[in-house]
Design a protein around this motif. Sequence first.
Motif, PDB file in Angstrom:
ATOM      1  N   PHE A  21       0.827  -1.209   0.000  1.00  0.00           N
ATOM      2  CA  PHE A  21       0.000   0.000   0.000  1.00  0.00           C
ATOM      3  C   PHE A  21       0.863   1.261   0.000  1.00  0.00           C
ATOM      4  O   PHE A  21       0.632   2.190  -0.784  1.00  0.00           O
ATOM      5  CB  PHE A  21      -0.919  -0.004   1.223  1.00  0.00           C
ATOM      6  N   PHE A  22       1.863   1.315   0.861  1.00  0.00           N
ATOM      7  CA  PHE A  22       2.694   2.515   0.963  1.00  0.00           C
ATOM      8  C   PHE A  22       3.700   2.635  -0.182  1.00  0.00           C
ATOM      9  O   PHE A  22       4.251   3.712  -0.399  1.00  0.00           O
ATOM     10  CB  PHE A  22       3.436   2.527   2.305  1.00  0.00           C
ATOM     11  N   ARG A  23       3.915   1.548  -0.903  1.00  0.00           N
ATOM     12  CA  ARG A  23       4.841   1.606  -2.031  1.00  0.00           C
ATOM     13  C   ARG A  23       4.252   2.434  -3.172  1.00  0.00           C
ATOM     14  O   ARG A  23       4.973   3.125  -3.889  1.00  0.00           O
ATOM     15  CB  ARG A  23       5.167   0.193  -2.517  1.00  0.00           C
ATOM     16  N   TYR A  24       2.927   2.378  -3.325  1.00  0.00           N
ATOM     17  CA  TYR A  24       2.269   3.117  -4.404  1.00  0.00           C
ATOM     18  C   TYR A  24       1.673   4.401  -3.826  1.00  0.00           C
ATOM     19  O   TYR A  24       0.495   4.452  -3.484  1.00  0.00           O
ATOM     20  CB  TYR A  24       1.197   2.251  -5.058  1.00  0.00           C
ATOM     21  N   ARG A  25       2.499   5.437  -3.712  1.00  0.00           N
ATOM     22  CA  ARG A  25       2.055   6.682  -3.095  1.00  0.00           C
ATOM     23  C   ARG A  25       1.005   7.396  -3.939  1.00  0.00           C
ATOM     24  O   ARG A  25       0.145   8.104  -3.408  1.00  0.00           O
ATOM     25  CB  ARG A  25       3.255   7.597  -2.864  1.00  0.00           C
ATOM     26  N   SER A  26       1.093   7.226  -5.260  1.00  0.00           N
ATOM     27  CA  SER A  26       0.098   7.860  -6.123  1.00  0.00           C
ATOM     28  C   SER A  26      -1.294   7.332  -5.836  1.00  0.00           C
ATOM     29  O   SER A  26      -2.288   8.059  -5.935  1.00  0.00           O
ATOM     30  CB  SER A  26       0.450   7.621  -7.596  1.00  0.00           C
ATOM     31  N   ARG A  27      -1.368   6.067  -5.455  1.00  0.00           N
ATOM     32  CA  ARG A  27      -2.664   5.473  -5.115  1.00  0.00           C
ATOM     33  C   ARG A  27      -3.247   6.140  -3.878  1.00  0.00           C
ATOM     34  O   ARG A  27      -4.451   6.384  -3.805  1.00  0.00           O
ATOM     35  CB  ARG A  27      -2.468   3.975  -4.878  1.00  0.00           C
ATOM     36  N   ILE A  28      -2.395   6.449  -2.901  1.00  0.00           N
ATOM     37  CA  ILE A  28      -2.859   7.096  -1.679  1.00  0.00           C
ATOM     38  C   ILE A  28      -3.382   8.492  -1.996  1.00  0.00           C
ATOM     39  O   ILE A  28      -4.451   8.902  -1.533  1.00  0.00           O
ATOM     40  CB  ILE A  28      -1.728   7.170  -0.638  1.00  0.00           C
ATOM     41  N   VAL A  29      -2.610   9.239  -2.790  1.00  0.00           N
ATOM     42  CA  VAL A  29      -3.012  10.599  -3.139  1.00  0.00           C
ATOM     43  C   VAL A  29      -4.325  10.595  -3.894  1.00  0.00           C
ATOM     44  O   VAL A  29      -5.237  11.382  -3.609  1.00  0.00           O
ATOM     45  CB  VAL A  29      -1.907  11.278  -3.974  1.00  0.00           C
ATOM     46  N   THR A  30      -4.449   9.697  -4.870  1.00  0.00           N
ATOM     47  CA  THR A  30      -5.674   9.619  -5.670  1.00  0.00           C
ATOM     48  C   THR A  30      -6.886   9.278  -4.815  1.00  0.00           C
ATOM     49  O   THR A  30      -7.968   9.844  -4.987  1.00  0.00           O
ATOM     50  CB  THR A  30      -5.514   8.574  -6.784  1.00  0.00           C
ATOM     51  N   SER A  31      -6.694   8.356  -3.872  1.00  0.00           N
ATOM     52  CA  SER A  31      -7.811   7.932  -3.035  1.00  0.00           C
ATOM     53  C   SER A  31      -8.281   9.027  -2.094  1.00  0.00           C
ATOM     54  O   SER A  31      -9.399   8.956  -1.571  1.00  0.00           O
ATOM     55  CB  SER A  31      -7.413   6.692  -2.226  1.00  0.00           C
ATOM     56  N   ILE A  32      -7.456  10.027  -1.864  1.00  0.00           N
ATOM     57  CA  ILE A  32      -7.849  11.156  -1.020  1.00  0.00           C
ATOM     58  C   ILE A  32      -8.407  12.301  -1.865  1.00  0.00           C
ATOM     59  O   ILE A  32      -9.409  12.930  -1.505  1.00  0.00           O
ATOM     60  CB  ILE A  32      -6.659  11.653  -0.174  1.00  0.00           C
ATOM     61  N   VAL A  33      -7.764  12.555  -3.001  1.00  0.00           N
ATOM     62  CA  VAL A  33      -8.187  13.670  -3.853  1.00  0.00           C
ATOM     63  C   VAL A  33      -9.572  13.411  -4.440  1.00  0.00           C
ATOM     64  O   VAL A  33     -10.416  14.318  -4.490  1.00  0.00           O
ATOM     65  CB  VAL A  33      -7.165  13.908  -4.981  1.00  0.00           C
ATOM     66  N   THR A  34      -9.837  12.173  -4.862  1.00  0.00           N
ATOM     67  CA  THR A  34     -11.122  11.862  -5.486  1.00  0.00           C
ATOM     68  C   THR A  34     -12.315  12.145  -4.576  1.00  0.00           C
ATOM     69  O   THR A  34     -13.258  12.830  -4.991  1.00  0.00           O
ATOM     70  CB  THR A  34     -11.144  10.394  -5.959  1.00  0.00           C
ATOM     71  N   PRO A  35     -12.333  11.655  -3.332  1.00  0.00           N
ATOM     72  CA  PRO A  35     -13.476  11.986  -2.466  1.00  0.00           C
ATOM     73  C   PRO A  35     -13.572  13.468  -2.135  1.00  0.00           C
ATOM     74  O   PRO A  35     -14.675  13.998  -1.971  1.00  0.00           O
ATOM     75  CB  PRO A  35     -13.222  11.159  -1.196  1.00  0.00           C
ATOM     76  N   LEU A  36     -12.437  14.170  -2.071  1.00  0.00           N
ATOM     77  CA  LEU A  36     -12.480  15.608  -1.832  1.00  0.00           C
ATOM     78  C   LEU A  36     -13.125  16.333  -3.008  1.00  0.00           C
ATOM     79  O   LEU A  36     -13.865  17.312  -2.824  1.00  0.00           O
ATOM     80  CB  LEU A  36     -11.068  16.151  -1.587  1.00  0.00           C
ATOM     81  N   LEU A  37     -12.855  15.851  -4.222  1.00  0.00           N
ATOM     82  CA  LEU A  37     -13.498  16.438  -5.397  1.00  0.00           C
ATOM     83  C   LEU A  37     -15.003  16.195  -5.362  1.00  0.00           C
ATOM     84  O   LEU A  37     -15.790  17.074  -5.738  1.00  0.00           O
ATOM     85  CB  LEU A  37     -12.898  15.850  -6.681  1.00  0.00           C
ATOM     86  N   TRP A  38     -15.405  15.010  -4.919  1.00  0.00           N
ATOM     87  CA  TRP A  38     -16.839  14.737  -4.760  1.00  0.00           C
ATOM     88  C   TRP A  38     -17.465  15.725  -3.786  1.00  0.00           C
ATOM     89  O   TRP A  38     -18.545  16.262  -4.039  1.00  0.00           O
ATOM     90  CB  TRP A  38     -17.040  13.306  -4.258  1.00  0.00           C
ATOM     91  N   LEU A  39     -16.790  15.940  -2.668  1.00  0.00           N
ATOM     92  CA  LEU A  39     -17.327  16.833  -1.648  1.00  0.00           C
ATOM     93  C   LEU A  39     -17.406  18.270  -2.140  1.00  0.00           C
ATOM     94  O   LEU A  39     -18.427  18.948  -1.985  1.00  0.00           O
ATOM     95  CB  LEU A  39     -16.452  16.776  -0.393  1.00  0.00           C
ATOM     96  N   ILE A  40     -16.326  18.731  -2.747  1.00  0.00           N
ATOM     97  CA  ILE A  40     -16.242  20.142  -3.115  1.00  0.00           C
ATOM     98  C   ILE A  40     -17.084  20.454  -4.350  1.00  0.00           C
ATOM     99  O   ILE A  40     -17.888  21.398  -4.358  1.00  0.00           O
ATOM    100  CB  ILE A  40     -14.774  20.545  -3.349  1.00  0.00           C
ATOM    101  N   ILE A  41     -16.912  19.638  -5.396  1.00  0.00           N
ATOM    102  CA  ILE A  41     -17.587  19.929  -6.670  1.00  0.00           C
ATOM    103  C   ILE A  41     -19.038  19.442  -6.646  1.00  0.00           C
ATOM    104  O   ILE A  41     -19.973  20.210  -6.849  1.00  0.00           O
ATOM    105  CB  ILE A  41     -16.821  19.300  -7.846  1.00  0.00           C
ATOM    106  N   PHE A  42     -19.221  18.151  -6.380  1.00  0.00           N
ATOM    107  CA  PHE A  42     -20.571  17.591  -6.389  1.00  0.00           C
ATOM    108  C   PHE A  42     -21.399  18.170  -5.255  1.00  0.00           C
ATOM    109  O   PHE A  42     -22.555  18.568  -5.445  1.00  0.00           O
ATOM    110  CB  PHE A  42     -20.496  16.069  -6.275  1.00  0.00           C
TER     111      PHE A  42
END
Length: 257
Positions: A21-42
């Motif tokens: 899980f920690f080896r793929y840092r882009s996965r962590i960032v994406t999993s946080i940014v996506t729900p924030l976009l849902w909250l802010i935009i949607f």
Amino acid sequence: MIWMAEIEGIYTIWLREMKRFFRYRSRIVTSIVTPLLWLIIFGTGLGAAVRFGGVPGGYKAFIYPGIIGQTVLFTSIFSGVSVIIDRQYGFLKEILVAPISRESMVVGKALGISTASMIQAAILLALSFIVGITMSPQCFIVSMVIALIISMGLGGLGLVIAAFTDSMEGFNLIMSFIVLPIFLLSGALFPITGLPAWLQGAVYINPLTYAVDALRFTILRRSVLPLEVNLLVITIFAVIAVLIAAFLFNRKEQNLM
């Protein structure tokens, strides 16, 4: 002792999932940014288009527990693809010859998946100020417990699907037909009261519904069902999902021996 070997095996598999899980840092960032976009935009866009009263913070606050549930859902179920990767690269055969039970293997996998989901849920809970919610320590702890239970169940569901699938393409295809209905029918984006009877039936057989309702009660003090009922349902779901995954994993992977 046998039980010590089982615990060590569970820990080893959990640790491997954490390193992956920690080896793929882009996965962590994406999993946080996506729900924030849902909250802010949607949340902002639809919240401005419809009147949504009765909840301090408006529509964004209402869907906030649902977005946390969405994050746990996506992370938990899609992590089941790790089984397919292990099978393709031969690592699964190495695990199968280890002196631990198949049940311990599944529990280790499920715990690793749950920990990854909880890390992302914790980050979203810490960002509650974005939607104008003050997160107390008690609320944070209870929310994390809810995230742990439902992520164990959803992780078990992902492992069940992986047991029937031999390729990543097939796994992703099945996921596309399962994940979205689970999310949309969980009450994450709209109140489940007042729905047509046929749609309510679909909502109440969805385990994520009870997790979202429990999170909404914990965070907003508003829910359809009592917290105890929600916790009981998701706990039963988690136990059944992990047991079924262990059973199917045992039968399916015997062919690899």
